[in-house]
Design a protein around this motif. Structure first.
Motif, PDB file in Angstrom:
ATOM      1  N   UNK A   1       2.143  -2.905   4.456  1.00  0.00           N
ATOM      2  CA  UNK A   1       1.949  -1.471   4.285  1.00  0.00           C
ATOM      3  C   UNK A   1       1.179  -1.193   3.018  1.00  0.00           C
ATOM      4  N   UNK A   2      -0.099  -1.492   3.071  1.00  0.00           N
ATOM      5  CA  UNK A   2      -0.945  -1.301   1.895  1.00  0.00           C
ATOM      6  C   UNK A   2      -1.869  -0.112   2.097  1.00  0.00           C
ATOM      7  N   UNK A   3      -1.979   0.766   1.107  1.00  0.00           N
ATOM      8  CA  UNK A   3      -2.941   1.858   1.227  1.00  0.00           C
ATOM      9  C   UNK A   3      -4.367   1.326   1.187  1.00  0.00           C
ATOM     10  N   UNK A   4      -5.280   2.096   1.731  1.00  0.00           N
ATOM     11  CA  UNK A   4      -6.684   1.734   1.664  1.00  0.00           C
ATOM     12  C   UNK A   4      -7.315   2.202   0.363  1.00  0.00           C
ATOM     13  N   UNK A   5      -8.559   1.795   0.153  1.00  0.00           N
ATOM     14  CA  UNK A   5      -9.247   2.137  -1.105  1.00  0.00           C
ATOM     15  C   UNK A   5      -9.357   3.647  -1.292  1.00  0.00           C
TER      16      UNK A   5
ATOM     17  N   UNK B   1      -6.222   4.910  -2.820  1.00  0.00           N
ATOM     18  CA  UNK B   1      -6.113   4.536  -4.232  1.00  0.00           C
ATOM     19  C   UNK B   1      -6.969   5.456  -5.106  1.00  0.00           C
TER      20      UNK B   1
ATOM     21  N   UNK C   1       3.383   4.407  -2.944  1.00  0.00           N
ATOM     22  CA  UNK C   1       2.467   4.946  -1.947  1.00  0.00           C
ATOM     23  C   UNK C   1       2.197   6.425  -2.188  1.00  0.00           C
TER      24      UNK C   1
ATOM     25  N   UNK D   1       0.290   1.325  -5.603  1.00  0.00           N
ATOM     26  CA  UNK D   1       1.286   0.281  -5.364  1.00  0.00           C
ATOM     27  C   UNK D   1       1.382  -0.714  -6.521  1.00  0.00           C
TER      28      UNK D   1
ATOM     29  N   UNK E   1      -4.334   0.075   5.852  1.00  0.00           N
ATOM     30  CA  UNK E   1      -5.251  -0.709   5.018  1.00  0.00           C
ATOM     31  C   UNK E   1      -6.675  -0.805   5.566  1.00  0.00           C
TER      32      UNK E   1
ATOM     33  N   UNK F   1      -8.051  -5.643  -5.680  1.00  0.00           N
ATOM     34  CA  UNK F   1      -7.987  -4.336  -6.315  1.00  0.00           C
ATOM     35  C   UNK F   1      -6.662  -4.261  -7.073  1.00  0.00           C
TER      36      UNK F   1
ATOM     37  N   UNK G   1      -5.142  -1.969  -8.306  1.00  0.00           N
ATOM     38  CA  UNK G   1      -4.319  -0.797  -8.010  1.00  0.00           C
ATOM     39  C   UNK G   1      -3.396  -1.025  -6.813  1.00  0.00           C
ATOM     40  N   UNK G   2      -3.701  -2.024  -6.001  1.00  0.00           N
ATOM     41  CA  UNK G   2      -2.940  -2.267  -4.783  1.00  0.00           C
ATOM     42  C   UNK G   2      -1.878  -3.354  -5.006  1.00  0.00           C
ATOM     43  N   UNK G   3      -1.143  -3.685  -3.954  1.00  0.00           N
ATOM     44  CA  UNK G   3      -0.114  -4.719  -4.023  1.00  0.00           C
ATOM     45  C   UNK G   3      -0.726  -6.105  -4.244  1.00  0.00           C
TER      46      UNK G   3
ATOM     47  N   UNK H   1      -0.670  -4.654 -12.370  1.00  0.00           N
ATOM     48  CA  UNK H   1      -1.958  -5.331 -12.586  1.00  0.00           C
ATOM     49  C   UNK H   1      -2.994  -4.419 -13.235  1.00  0.00           C
TER      50      UNK H   1
END
Lengths: 422, 422
Positions: free
Chosen positions: A38-42, A45, A256, A260, A396, B68, B70-72, B290
């Motif tokens: 469950x990762x957000x997309x760019x 962000x 989220x 993250x 993602x 990135x 900002x992400x996991x 990070x």
């Protein structure tokens, strides 16, 4: 479309040839798509880039506590962060501990404390048997924490109202049952929200173990995909009515909402619970990253600002959910080989394919360049008894890729089902 | 100045009257000064304000790992942060885990892991007896972690070369001795740096417990007050020569390089040690903050930049140390009632007052509005057997206040000594 179950042998063979052709075509595209976590997309962000410009010499570094956030101190976080999480969780400010970038760490550390020091009774490590209830399908990292600490994991089935409370009420009569993992709103992966009755039955549990805790991970508390999102009854209020306010421990984070990798997390509980937790924390840390807390509250000072941020996320994420759901509706409806959820929020679509086929779907997707969550991961010990559930994380992939990803999924689901039926 | 010990009764009485008068005068100033913890002053914190403007859309958010920030992801931190700490600790990059804002948390979690899962042998919690060596005077928060986990704390005396290694070598023959706390450079609070011989004897320890670990907290590794700072022999290199590289676990942070509240921390060790630690971490966290790691490495890309930053800190801090030392030299020299260290770096001056007087000095300072570290805190269980040691943290008071703070200290030291002698 005609049900695969009702097709003649010949019809199935013809359909399989057609699916195989689609499969081979997709293979030539040499895709590289990721729906595993469950990762957000760019785009998501980027919504928080302004936040990273704060705090600065103009905004100042001293919070409402009068403490310079850049320096040591404030074990349980800055006042502004506690107030923000209090608003988000609809709980009093004094029930909140604002922490670092990971609510998962706060959960792990809580269970670790139960093991070594106890959480209201003897340390669990000396118990020959210890058990934890795991509503499933659920969040693999929850289950993994209690597996790591040697708990026997007990699967509790879930439906659209939440966990099977008859079973929960029965199991908690066993004093070796020490807790239950819950994602009460937009549940991972089903996307369902616990009904009022389920929440009330949680508040009124009478566990045999006096150190039984409800791990209430409200990870998707503000994560509506639509304006009329689900409403979750307030467990803390219900527990106060029932006199059981020491039983639940609440968790949330901005993972989220903002970032993250660099969000802020919180835990919450009754005065007795917080005192117990802080008694450990004071040996473990001097204070959380308070600058990051101030960075967050400068960017999102209140619940209104959080909701506005979530509305922007929904604009990005909702079309991705719709792309997957539309593809499923268009290509899988009526085939009698799959069911899927249509959540109003959260991060996942839960797809149940024909019994015994989930692993094969995972393999086929991989062959086409689409990585899914490890099939089975949504069940304790990573073993789905029906080999049927697949957690789909549509956030993602980019808006361009999501349609292709959905096609890959649909083709793989039909491929696996036909393979089995033929 | 004439030694208080050699004064006649009359001389002492006269001196006491004079000191009392100074005491009463200081009291009228209604001071509010804090030398309790090793906290940087606001000037020090301002040195990192530029850092808080990074990363941003111009610098980008993707690190060298291609992830990135900002992400996991990235359990053990970004490549840039690992490289920076590798340079700081003079250890290979692959020995490093870059983490969150607290090395103390990494230490606590390591000991907690030893308790529940073991660190190369059985979990310590099942041992009826477990002991930890505590070079003292030392860092109270180290001692407190092992006290919290039920270790018997064994005091190891220290001199200008480091811990008494004869005693250490003797104690480690006991298999219930599981480790030792070390601040090897600019030791908290003595400010001394372990000699080459001491480091070599550490590398060549032959502990009976196969899960004995040296907790090597290199908190002040780059914290020189002068250009020609102390040199610490590299323990990891010495251990590699001795074949004992699994024994030490290294810690460091940027708490006093950038910001105590929002720095980054690291731990380091042999491949076997790191594997053991990550086996726990993978259940505890998805990744550290990070973005904050990238923020740090954008601001301080290499050791050269770190040293330049530390030179700026030294310009702020050195005069504060000098103010205290000059006051002591001017007013306490020759009185035979106190000894103090003159460190080349670190964060503390260690003051030993007349035996039995330290607590009284603490009380007197408090009466004058100067808060000191809880007297006794530098010893296991917070009990200084000689009631003599006081840890002085000169960094937090402003340049204007530090002279007054030093005067308060000196007056209190003389007051307490005379009170005892009369």
């Amino acid at each position: 479309m005609k049900s695969y179950l009702e097709m003649t042998k010949e019809e199935r063979s013809a359909e399989f040839e057609s699916i195989k052709a689609q499969f081979e075509h997709l293979k030539t595209l040499k895709l590289s798509l990721d729906m595993s976590r469950g990762k957000p997309g760019a785009d998501d962000l980027d919504l928080s880039n302004e936040m990273l410009k704060m705090p600065n010499e103009t905004t100042g570094f001293v919070g409402e506590d009068g403490v310079d956030t850049r320096n040591y101190g404030l074990l349980d976080g800055i006042k502004e962060a506690k107030r923000l999480f209090a608003e988000i969780l609809e709980m009093p400010e004094e029930t909140i501990i604002a922490g670092g970038n990971s609510s998962l760490t706060m959960m792990f550390d809580t269970i670790a404390q139960g093991m070594i020091k106890g959480l209201g009774d003897k340390p669990w490590i000396f118990d020959e048997k210890r058990k934890f209830l795991c509503p499933a399908p659920g969040y693999d990292r929850h289950f993994a924490i209690t597996e790591y600490f040697g708990f026997e994991l007990i699967t509790i089935p879930v439906d659209e109202n939440g966990p099977d409370m008859d079973m929960v009420e029965e199991y908690v009569k066993d004093s070796s049952v020490k807790g239950i993992w819950c994602v009460p709103k937009y549940s991972n992966p089903n996307g369902t929200t616990y009904s009022d009755e389920v929440v009330r039955r949680f508040a009124n549990l009478k566990p045999a173990a006096k150190d039984f805790h409800i791990m209430w991970d409200n990870a998707y508390v503000v994560h509506d995909l639509k304006d009329d999102g689900d409403k979750l009854l307030n467990l803390y209020d219900e527990c106060l009515k029932a006199g059981s306010e020491d039983m639940p421990i609440f968790f949330a984070s901005t993972s989220k909402v903002t970032l993250p990798g660099a969000g802020i997390a919180c835990m919450a509980g009754s005065p007795k619970t917080l005192a117990m937790i802080k008694e450990r924390m004071k040996f473990q840390v001097i204070g959380p990253d308070k600058v990051n807390q101030l960075r967050h509250t400068a960017f999102l000072p209140d619940l209104k600002a959080v909701k506005e941020q979530m509305r922007k996320h929904a604009e990005i994420i909702r079309p991705k959910f719709e792309a997957v759901l539309n593809e499923f509706d268009a290509t899988l409806n009526g085939l009698d080989i799959a069911k899927w959820t249509k959540p109003n929020g959260g991060y996942f679509i839960s797809l149940n394919v024909m019994e015994g086929c989930a692993k094969r779907v995972g393999e086929l997707c991989k062959e086409l360049g689409l990585v899914l969550t490890k099939v089975g991961a949504t069940y304790p010990y990573g073993k789905d008894p029906h080999n049927s559930n697949i957690r789909i994380a549509p956030t993602y992939p980019s808006a361009e890729d999501i349609n292709t990803a959905a096609k890959v999924l649909s083709v793989a689901v039909r491929y696996a089902a036909l393979e089995k039926l033929i």
